[in-house]
Structures are given as structure tokens and as C-alpha cells.
Scaffold this motif. Structure first.
Motif, PDB file in Angstrom:
ATOM      1  N   THR A 129       0.832  -1.201   0.000  1.00 23.85           N
ATOM      2  CA  THR A 129       0.000   0.000   0.000  1.00 23.85           C
ATOM      3  C   THR A 129       0.865   1.249   0.000  1.00 23.85           C
ATOM      4  O   THR A 129       1.832   1.345   0.755  1.00 23.85           O
ATOM      5  CB  THR A 129      -0.907   0.015   1.250  1.00 23.85           C
ATOM      6  OG1 THR A 129      -1.667  -1.186   1.287  1.00 23.85           O
ATOM      7  CG2 THR A 129      -1.845   1.209   1.213  1.00 23.85           C
ATOM      8  N   SER A 130       0.509   2.198  -0.837  1.00 20.30           N
ATOM      9  CA  SER A 130       1.251   3.456  -0.894  1.00 20.30           C
ATOM     10  C   SER A 130       1.196   4.174   0.446  1.00 20.30           C
ATOM     11  O   SER A 130       0.184   4.142   1.151  1.00 20.30           O
ATOM     12  CB  SER A 130       0.673   4.358  -1.982  1.00 20.30           C
ATOM     13  OG  SER A 130       0.929   3.841  -3.260  1.00 20.30           O
ATOM     14  N   ARG A 186      -5.395   9.606   0.815  1.00 22.46           N
ATOM     15  CA  ARG A 186      -5.293   8.303   1.473  1.00 22.46           C
ATOM     16  C   ARG A 186      -3.904   8.162   2.100  1.00 22.46           C
ATOM     17  O   ARG A 186      -2.898   8.344   1.416  1.00 22.46           O
ATOM     18  CB  ARG A 186      -5.538   7.165   0.478  1.00 22.46           C
ATOM     19  CG  ARG A 186      -6.953   7.112  -0.065  1.00 22.46           C
ATOM     20  CD  ARG A 186      -7.146   5.927  -1.002  1.00 22.46           C
ATOM     21  NE  ARG A 186      -8.514   5.828  -1.496  1.00 22.46           N
ATOM     22  CZ  ARG A 186      -8.973   6.461  -2.568  1.00 22.46           C
ATOM     23  NH1 ARG A 186      -8.151   7.228  -3.280  1.00 22.46           N
ATOM     24  NH2 ARG A 186     -10.228   6.337  -2.946  1.00 22.46           N
ATOM     25  N   SER A 193      -1.580   5.408   3.947  1.00 16.26           N
ATOM     26  CA  SER A 193      -1.485   3.951   4.139  1.00 16.26           C
ATOM     27  C   SER A 193      -2.773   3.267   3.693  1.00 16.26           C
ATOM     28  O   SER A 193      -3.246   2.312   4.321  1.00 16.26           O
ATOM     29  CB  SER A 193      -1.171   3.615   5.603  1.00 16.26           C
ATOM     30  OG  SER A 193       0.091   4.124   5.965  1.00 16.26           O
ATOM     31  N   GLY A 194      -3.374   3.772   2.614  1.00 18.65           N
ATOM     32  CA  GLY A 194      -4.567   3.170   2.044  1.00 18.65           C
ATOM     33  C   GLY A 194      -5.866   3.581   2.695  1.00 18.65           C
ATOM     34  O   GLY A 194      -6.938   3.192   2.227  1.00 18.65           O
TER      35      GLY A 194
END
Length: 306
Positions: A2-3, A62, A64-65
Motif C-alpha cells: 500500500t502506498s 489516502r 497507508s490506504g
């Protein structure tokens, strides 16, 4: 994976002022990401939006998602922020300020606060009231506060303001450790472009509320054909390269350096010419645009850097 941060079509309006206009940005993984822009470009607005201090007019953030609008508590739990000129309780010591912040974030174990005071070089001053702290000491305490919750994403706004050269050198050492060894994404905003160029992995340049460029400095730089040669005698090297085909200009930069513009003559060929004529080449540097030159080319020179 996750980005660490995703920003999609972000807008922020203040009545008649459109501070951010459709900003898209992603910090996909650990690293040091530089945020540059003139005064009023929208950098501080973007930072405040990511930190949850203000709400966007339109768009998604967002962390960490987790969408900050849907679940701000969970989203902001993985972020640490140090705004320019951090504020503290002046009547408390630096150590007590950090312990209070730790308690407010739900930490009962005070050892992390003490460890962070040591990490930022404030252990010897932990018992002194913050009212006696210098600007640089407050900046150090601000960094410690930003790291209290062990965040994945750290936002630092002008973190080296007020630091002496030794303090700046320490920050230069800490940030790569935080990013690459501790696997954090650091969004760094600063007007000290020389320092930014030395430590940042990637850059985002903002102007008038929009992103005008994103990438590594080497990718953002325009190609150049200039090469600097360090030699024992610059005048002798100048004479050796006089009228050589493919070299459009040779300039003496000092007693031991020349710059050659060579769109048609490869660097290796120029090196051979110098060596064959008895001139030792000590060092060769291919020039490229500096971060400052990239910045001014993209946003113009009618702005202050901030």
C-alpha cells in the motif's frame, strides 16, 4: 504494498482564492520526497490538508490506504508532522513536553520519549524549560515529537530553520536513516535547495496551486553538453583543445579547470586529446542543471523560494 500517501484531484478554495487546483501525488514507498514551490504556491495548504488540519474542497487523501475523510483517526495514526516553528508548553521542560505528548497519544511507557530526546541531541537539555530553548533546539524537539508514534509517513516543514551547520549536518544524517533504514516516507518542504538536492530521492515542484513537475533531479534536468576537466595547467589544456573539431567552446574556470562544450565530441575523445598532448586529466565532471536551475526554469524567477 500500500502506498504511504495517495492524493487524487485535490482542490482547496478559500472564497475567491483557489489555493490548490487538481493536485495528484503519490509516495509509493520509503524515501525522501522534496516539496518545492514559491511563496503562495500551495505547499503549506497541501501539508495542512494531509495532516488533517483543514478539509479539502474536493479530492481524496489516502494515508497507508485509508481515506482521511472516511476514517481520520486511523489515517492520521500513521503520520507524524513537524510544522515550521513548532509550538510547545514554554513553562514545561523539553522532556516533560514530549512525555505529555506521549500520554496524549496513549503511550504509557515513557522510554520512547527519552530515547527520542537522546536521538535528537537534547538529552542534556531535557530538564530545561522550553522557554530557554533556542530556535534550533525547538526544531530538534519538533522532530522528536513527530516521531513519537513511530509513523510510516513523516512531514517536515522547514526542519533545519534555526539550526547551526552542525545541526544541519545531523539532520542530513538522520533523514536517510529514517527513510531507508526505518522504512518511512518523508515529505520534506524546505527553501534550502542545496540541502534538498543532497538528500532527497524525488522532487515535486508546485506553482500556483498545481504540480508542474515530479521526478528525480537527474530526470527533471535538461540535457547539457558541457564537461569540466580538472588539469594541472588550464591554459595548456585550453591551447591543446583550440580548433578541435566538435568542440564549440572552451572556457578557463580557474588555474586547474576548464569547461568544454562538446555537442559532437564525446568526453572520452576530449580526454584522449588532452592525454596525448601530455596533459594529465585529474577529474572529469559532466555538468547538469542544478535543482535551483530546474526550479527557476519551471516556475520563473519572479518568486521567492519557500
Amino acid at each position: 504494498m500500500t502506498s504511504f500517501l495517495q492524493i487524487e484531484n485535490l482542490h482547496k478554495r478559500y472564497r475567491t482564492v483557489h489555493a490548490l487546483r487538481g493536485v495528484n501525488l503519490e509516495l509509493p514507498g520509503p524515501g525522501i520526497y522534496g516539496l518545492l514551490g514559491p511563496n503562495g504556491a500551495g505547499k503549506t495548504t497541501a501539508i495542512k490538508l494531509i495532516a488533517g488540519l483543514i478539509k479539502p474542497t474536493e479530492g481524496r487523501i489516502r494515508i497507508s490506504g485509508i481515506d482521511i475523510r472516511d476514517d481520520p483517526v486511523r489515517a492520521l495514526a500513521s503520520i507524524g508532522v513537524m510544522m515550521e516553528m513548532p509550538r510547545f508548553y514554554d513553562h514545561l521542560s523539553g522532556g516533560d513536553n514530549l512525555r505529555v505528548l506521549a500520554l496524549l497519544s496513549g503511550q504509557r511507557d515513557q522510554r520512547r520519549a527519552d530515547q527520542l530526546m537522546d536521538r535528537v541531541g537534547l538529552s542534556a537539555k531535557a530538564g530545561e524549560k522550553v522557554s530557554a530553548y533556542s530556535r534550533g533546539m525547538r526544531q530538534r524537539l519538533g522532530l522528536a515529537a513527530a516521531l513519537l508514534d513511530d509513523p510510516r509517513l513523516v512531514i517536515l516543514d522547514e526542519p533545519t530553520n534555526g539550526l547551526d551547520p552542525a545541526g544541519i549536518a545531523e539532520f542530513r544524517q538522520w533523514l536517510p536513516q529514517m527513510a531507508h533504514e526505518e522504512q518511512r516516507a518523508i515529505l520534506l518542504s524546505s527553501h534550502q535547495m542545496g540541502e534538498m538536492e543532497r538528500i532527497c530521492d524525488n522532487f515535486t515542484i508546485v506553482s500556483r496551486g498545481t504540480i508542474v513537475a515530479t521526478g528525480k533531479a537527474a530526470d527533471l534536468a535538461q540535457p547539457r553538453t558541457s564537461v569540466v576537466f580538472r588539469v594541472p595547467d588550464a591554459e595548456a589544456a585550453l591551447a591543446a583543445l583550440h580548433d578541435v573539431q566538435g568542440i564549440t567552446n572552451v572556457e578557463v574556470l580557474g588555474a586547474d579547470r576548464i569547461r568544454a562544450d562538446s555537442p559532437a565530441a564525446p568526453t572520452a575523445a576530449i580526454n584522449r586529446i588532452l592525454v596525448n598532448r601530455g596533459i594529465d586529466v585529474i577529474e572529469i565532471t559532466e555538468e547538469r542543471e542544478s535543482l535551483e536551475e530546474i526550479f527557476f526554469r519551471l516556475v520563473g524567477r519572479d518568486h521567492d523560494v519557500a
